[in-house]
Design an enzyme around this catalytic site. Structure first.
Site, PDB file in Angstrom:
ATOM      1  N   SER A 419       0.808  -1.216   0.000  1.00 33.02           N
ATOM      2  CA  SER A 419       0.000   0.000   0.000  1.00 33.02           C
ATOM      3  C   SER A 419       0.842   1.267   0.000  1.00 33.02           C
ATOM      4  O   SER A 419       0.302   2.339  -0.127  1.00 33.02           O
ATOM      5  CB  SER A 419      -0.986  -0.005   1.164  1.00 33.02           C
ATOM      6  OG  SER A 419      -0.369  -0.428   2.331  1.00 33.02           O
ATOM      7  N   HIS A 440      -2.983  -2.615  -5.757  1.00 34.73           N
ATOM      8  CA  HIS A 440      -3.300  -2.218  -4.380  1.00 34.73           C
ATOM      9  C   HIS A 440      -4.809  -2.339  -4.133  1.00 34.73           C
ATOM     10  O   HIS A 440      -5.592  -1.474  -4.520  1.00 34.73           O
ATOM     11  CB  HIS A 440      -2.807  -0.787  -4.121  1.00 34.73           C
ATOM     12  CG  HIS A 440      -3.083  -0.321  -2.735  1.00 34.73           C
ATOM     13  ND1 HIS A 440      -3.265   0.994  -2.393  1.00 34.73           N
ATOM     14  CD2 HIS A 440      -3.229  -1.021  -1.572  1.00 34.73           C
ATOM     15  CE1 HIS A 440      -3.510   1.093  -1.102  1.00 34.73           C
ATOM     16  NE2 HIS A 440      -3.501  -0.110  -0.591  1.00 34.73           N
ATOM     17  N   GLU A 452      -6.091   0.292  -6.976  1.00 37.31           N
ATOM     18  CA  GLU A 452      -5.037   1.157  -7.522  1.00 37.31           C
ATOM     19  C   GLU A 452      -4.070   0.264  -8.289  1.00 37.31           C
ATOM     20  O   GLU A 452      -3.517  -0.688  -7.712  1.00 37.31           O
ATOM     21  CB  GLU A 452      -4.275   1.863  -6.394  1.00 37.31           C
ATOM     22  CG  GLU A 452      -4.848   3.200  -5.997  1.00 37.31           C
ATOM     23  CD  GLU A 452      -3.985   3.889  -4.938  1.00 37.31           C
ATOM     24  OE1 GLU A 452      -3.588   5.037  -5.154  1.00 37.31           O
ATOM     25  OE2 GLU A 452      -3.709   3.277  -3.894  1.00 37.31           O
ATOM     26  N   ASN A 490      -3.300   6.725  -0.331  1.00 35.21           N
ATOM     27  CA  ASN A 490      -2.700   6.811   0.999  1.00 35.21           C
ATOM     28  C   ASN A 490      -1.761   8.009   1.140  1.00 35.21           C
ATOM     29  O   ASN A 490      -1.562   8.527   2.230  1.00 35.21           O
ATOM     30  CB  ASN A 490      -1.969   5.507   1.343  1.00 35.21           C
ATOM     31  CG  ASN A 490      -2.965   4.421   1.742  1.00 35.21           C
ATOM     32  OD1 ASN A 490      -4.136   4.714   2.006  1.00 35.21           O
ATOM     33  ND2 ASN A 490      -2.528   3.179   1.772  1.00 35.21           N
TER      34      ASN A 490
END
Ligand code: 3H9
Length: 709
Positions: A419, A440, A452, A490
């Site tokens: 991540s 991801h 992702e 993130n």
């Protein structure tokens, strides 16, 4: 609108006694101006023709009609309006039949409801889908749907169809009274002609939906009151659901034409609402994210068998997604005990579905037939694609990829579910960086829509297209991201979470911040999310990064103080909130407020108060500013990719279109002024994104960058 354009999208031909009106406006026969014009002309022709005894309306291609052309909303209106077209169809003095295959949605169903007879086709591959999904776009059915559907299927069922936004199958539509006949088949013209000729043979009359009476009006109004109360509770700030109920109430209480006028007025209110703009942006943005540069250059590699390395929560969720997509999966774990746990994690998902009556035992058995497990990497030697989902540590991941490089067949795609780690470095651990990519997934991976797809420097284009193809098979919403710490989601999350921490230290309580964020339309605030995910996860990351943190950067220690007490959130019964025995709804905790106070005092901060609006201005400005950096650096292809990431992975309210769309709606100059203001207090944190400054200087918005990549 030229007559030629209208004639090319709506064609007529005489078949015996029936004038066949066929709509040909790929890809989904949306009711753009030319189609509306063509339908009107076709009805005039039918009326004038001596040969035509009946009219059959059909769609060509994969749909009947998917609805109004959504791209026209927000543009100046072009006549004729859809309500006028529907009124003309209904007024026809010859029987009009609609034969429906594929999607008959929104305005498409409204066209069918203004016909005098309706036939729906049922087939295993592509049966009819009949629905009024306008609510998903912040709208209401605006071409008579709110007035005609209740007359045909009853008030409660019609209101539920509109509020739920989900379509009915041909059979369900027949049972609901929305269509008159349902037949097996895939050729609407043949089925429609047979039906039309049968109606003519019976001398079937013109039969107008507008002339039907509403059954049991008093009971219907009581049903609407109950639905209104329920909707007010559930629709969390959405504008159009209550307007839908108002329209349906008008269908019960007013004559047809007055009900239509009411519907028109409320439709226009919805059309003008920012929620409509946000939801339609979300609709198109979700379809645009798959349009990536690699798609033009390379076809995907075939994928039938995949391997998942790791059977923890993430690995098991990914395994379920892959099994559900029809793939065969081998799960690799380090020992028998871990394999048993991994398999139990997978089966738990299916057992949950069985308990809810959404899956039968034999279906589970058939699905699990495609699942195998092994403690040996040799089990992955023939698979087409591997997804690594082991512990989030660069060295651990590199070791896995070294093994994969050793055993996998040439051309196998090697994906990591990291991540935030450096995928270029992971790829460099192998002798085949062209095959290495990031996938991801978000937790729980079998439920969350976002994927992702992280594209490292050396990856081959066909590996990227393979990943997008896999996302499609798994029914995920893919977003292409570049390599950086945290990728799109993130990375931006880390920044606005920091803004929330600063707000907390400066005077807002975590409960006020969460309430402000919920008030904006999120299902949960950031501190509730921390408690749900487990505070220990972020704590571990903060400890790991402590050595490399900029000593000049502001660091809020409140979360560390909470974690030091072993308060990791829901799983420990305490975090930012208290969770009394078995409860998942947190209660504010005076001891947490005391910790916050103590930390403020330690830093000499005199707390000040923030209104919910002030909280959101900072929270969103931090999000938008980092979003602009992510676009500028090419980590996201376009602003819409940032929007989709936050809509489908982070709970950003869909009706606001995503953070970048929201910024456009507020005005970039306003956001820029806010950031400049906040930067006076903390210039290091509030470093302005050059792209934001540039767009404001040029008088442009983020949407100007949303062209196909
Ligand atoms: C309405 O009707 C208002 C009225 O009540 C009142 C008016 C006065 N318009 O989804 P896909 C495009 S509101 C324009 O990938 P699928 C879509 O962008 C409308 N374009 O295919 C895509 O373009 P591209 C109520 C549309 O097979 C391409 O078609 N109706 C429209 O997975 C293929 O779409 C709805 O809300 C449209 N209406 O799914 C239905 N619809 O290739 C919305 C699609 O350039 N549509 N496009 O990316 C859908 O739900 C799905 O598209 C459908 C097909 C189920 C039809």
């Amino acid at each position: 609108m030229t007559r030629e354009a209208a004639a090319s999208v709506v064609q007529t031909r005489q078949q015996g006694d029936v004038l066949v009106v066929s709509i040909h406006n790929p890809p989904v026969n949306a009711l753009g101006a030319a189609v509306r014009q063509g339908l009107l002309a076709a009805m005039e022709k039918a009326e004038a023709s001596t040969q035509a005894k009946a009219v059959l309306i059909v769609g060509e291609g994969k749909a009947f009609i998917a609805g109004a052309d959504i791209r026209e909303f927000g543009q100046p209106a072009v006549p004729p309006s859809l309500p006028d077209v529907c009124a003309r169809i209904e007024a026809c003095t010859k029987p009009v039949i609609a034969a429906i295959h594929g999607a008959a949605l929104g305005g498409g169903l409204e066209v069918a409801l203004s016909a005098h007879y309706r036939l729906a086709l049922q087939s295993a591959s592509a049966g009819a889908q009949l629905g009024l999904p306008e609510v998903n776009l912040g709208l209401l059915p605006g071409a008579g749907g709110t007035q005609r559907a209740p007359r045909l299927m009853g008030v409660k069922a019609a209101a539920e169809l509109m509020l739920g936004g989900k379509p009915l199958s041909a059979k369900a539509a027949l049972a609901a009274g929305l269509v008159d006949q349902c037949v097996e088949g895939t050729d609407p013209t043949a089925a429609g002609l047979a039906y039309a000729n049968a109606l003519l043979a019976q001398n079937a009359p013109v039969r107008r939906t507008r002339d039907l009476a509403i059954a049991e009006p008093a009971a219907a109004l009581a049903d609407l009151d109950a639905l209104a109360a329920d909707t007010a509770r559930k629709s969390r700030g959405l504008f159009s659901p209550m307007k839908i109920i108002e329209c349906v109430r008008a269908a019960v209480e007013l004559p047809f034409d007055e009900g239509m006028a009411k519907e028109r007025a409320l439709f226009m209110e919805c059309l003008d609402s920012p929620q409509r703009a946000g939801l339609i942006h979300a609709f198109f943005a979700e379809r645009e994210t798959s349009k990536i540069p690699e798609a033009r250059a390379a076809a995907p590699r075939p994928v039938a068998q995949i391997a998942v390395i790791g059977g923890g929560t993430m690995g098991a969720g990914i395994t379920v997604s892959a099994l559900d997509a029809g793939l065969s999966v081998v799960m690799v774990e380090r020992d028998a005990e871990s394999i048993a746990r991994g398999q139990a994690n997978v089966e738990k998902v299916y057992d949950g579905l069985i308990a809810k009556g959404r899956m039968a035992e034999p279906a589970k058995a058939a699905t699990m037939d495609r699942y195998t497990a092994s403690t040996s990497y040799d089990a992955v030697k023939d698979v087409d694609l591997v997804i690594e989902a082991v512990f989030e540590d660069l060295d651990v991941k590199k070791a896995v990829f070294l093994e994969l490089d050793r055993v996998c067949k040439p051309g196998a795609v090697l994906a990591t579910n990291t991540s935030y780690l450096d995928i270029d470095a992971i790829a460099a651990a192998t002798a085949r960086p062209q095959d290495v990519i990031g996938l991801h997934f978000f937790s729980p991976a079998n439920i969350m829509k976002l994927l992702e797809i992280v594209v490292p420097a050396k990856v081959a284009p066909d590996v990227v297209t393979t990943a997008f193809e896999l996302a499609k098979r798994m029914k995920k919403i893919p977003v292409r991201a570049g390599v950086c710490d945290g990728f799109i989601g993130n990375r931006i999350l880390a920044v606005y979470k920091q803004a929330a921490d600063y707000l907390m230290e400066d005077g807002a309580s975590p409960y006020e911040i969460d309430a402000a964020v919920r008030g904006f339309g999120y299902p949960m605030g950031p501190f509730q999310v921390t408690d749900l995910a487990g505070g220990d996860i972020g704590w571990a990351t903060r400890k790991r990064r402590a050595a490399t943190r900029d000593p000049k950067a502001r660091y809020v220690e409140i979360a560390d103080r909470i974690c030091e007490r072993g308060w990791f959130g829901q799983k420990t019964g305490r975090g930012f909130y208290r969770y009394p025995e078995g409860s998942r709804a947190g209660q504010p905790d005076p001891e947490v407020l005391a910790i916050v106070d103590a930390e403020r005092a330690k830093k000499g901060i005199t707390p000040r108060s923030f209104t919910p609006e002030e909280i959101m201005r900072r929270y969103l400005a931090a999000m938008v500013n980092e979003g602009a950096k992510v676009v500028d650096e090419g980590i996201a292809l376009r602003p819409l990719d940032v929007d989709v990431t936050f809509l489908s992975g982070y709970g950003f309210p869909r009706f606001r279109g995503g953070p970048m769309k929201y910024a456009d709606m507020v005005g970039l100059a306003t956001i820029l002024a806010d950031i400049r203001e906040f930067a006076k207090e903390d210039p290091l944190f509030w470093q302005l994104a050059p792209l934001l400054e540039k767009l404001v200087a040029e008088g442009k918005n983020f949407d100007s960058l949303n062209k196909a990549a």
